[in-house]
Design an enzyme around this catalytic site. Structure first.
Site, PDB file in Angstrom:
ATOM      1  CE  LYS A  83      -4.392   0.910   2.394  1.00 13.62           C
ATOM      2  NZ  LYS A  83      -5.036   0.760   3.709  1.00 13.62           N
TER       3      LYS A  83
HETATM    4  O1  G3P Z   1      -8.718   1.676   4.615  1.00 15.20           O
HETATM    5  C1  G3P Z   1      -8.661   3.015   5.007  1.00 15.20           C
HETATM    6  C2  G3P Z   1      -9.602   3.231   6.128  1.00 15.20           C
HETATM    7  O2  G3P Z   1      -9.170   2.484   7.204  1.00 15.20           O
HETATM    8  C3  G3P Z   1      -9.800   4.611   6.610  1.00 15.20           C
HETATM    9  O3  G3P Z   1     -10.959   4.587   7.367  1.00 15.20           O
HETATM   10  O4  G3P Z   1     -12.566   5.386   9.029  1.00 15.20           O
HETATM   11  O5  G3P Z   1     -10.116   5.878   9.300  1.00 15.20           O
HETATM   12  O6  G3P Z   1     -11.436   7.027   7.535  1.00 15.20           O
HETATM   13  P1  G3P Z   1     -11.277   5.785   8.363  1.00 15.20           P
END
Ligand code: G3P
Length: 217
Positions: A83
């Site tokens: 990633k």
């Molecule tokens: O895969 C990326 C994701 O984990 C981000 O999620 O909820 O931290 O915006 P969030």
């Protein structure tokens, strides 16, 4: 549609994997921090459990170091997707690592223009963040739709991995638009099973069953 689990919590992954609904896993530095585990050890455990792609994120910000980190992460297992962030250096790293045959997930995508660059640089997956766009009063699902249209227009093979999923609605809407993958936290995946009418209907069935005085076992 493929389901990836967005966590580095091995027990949560195991429970969902046992149900047969896990097609892959995504992690990021914040999720590794939350797990309290060593990145190389926990990522190896996840790769041993899950057959599909497991995203492990580089933390360098310059392309040469990103590439070195990506190569090291890719050595963990054959199902690693390296990633990299959607920066100019991240695109350079994507081009090199994908050219070497590694799966690459280009993350932190917030615009259709960025998604075009990811596809051109050979990304296996592009990760548009729905929830974080919603957080700033934009519509994250609109971005998924725009990328779907563009990728279809030009037959780009990069898979749209809808990320930053905060709700069941995000998942069903991303599926309607045609996202190839959603990655969601375990709690959101579990909440897909919940519906108040299911609970109400089950309570009524149980009440009527009690009245029959019967047993199945
Ligand atoms: O895969 C990326 C994701 O984990 C981000 O999620 O909820 O931290 O915006 P969030």
């Amino acid at each position: 549609m493929k389901f990836f689990v967005d966590t580095a919590d091995i027990e949560a992954i195991r429970e969902l994997h046992d149900l047969g609904i896990v097609d892959g896993v995504t992690t990021n530095p914040s999720l590794i921090q939350k797990s309290g585990r060593d990145i190389l050890e926990v990522t190896k455990e996840i790769c041993d459990l899950v057959e599909g792609p497991v995203s492990a994120e580089v933390v360098a910000t310059k392309a040469p170091a990103m590439i070195e980190e990506g190569r090291k992460l890719a050595q963990i297992a054959s199902n690693i997707a390296v990633k990299v962030p959607l920066t100019w250096d991240g695109l350079k790293a994507c081009k090199t690592l994908s050219g070497e045959g590694h799966m690459v997930n280009v993350t932190l995508c917030f615009s259709a223009a960025q998604a075009i660059l990811a596809a051109k640089a050979g990304a296996t997956f592009v990760s548009p963040f729905i929830g974080r766009l919603d957080d700033i009063n934009l519509d994250g699902l609109d971005l998924i739709a725009d990328i779907r249209t563009i990728y279809n227009n030009y037959d780009f093979r990069t898979e749209i991995l809808a990320a930053s999923i905060r709700s069941v609605n995000h998942i069903s809407e991303a599926a309607k638009i045609g996202a190839d993958v959603v990655t969601a936290p375990p709690a959101v995946l579990q909440s897909m099973a919940a519906h108040p009418l299911t609970d109400k209907g089950l309570a009524a069935f149980m009440a009527d069953w009690q009245k029959t005085g019967q047993k199945i076992l």
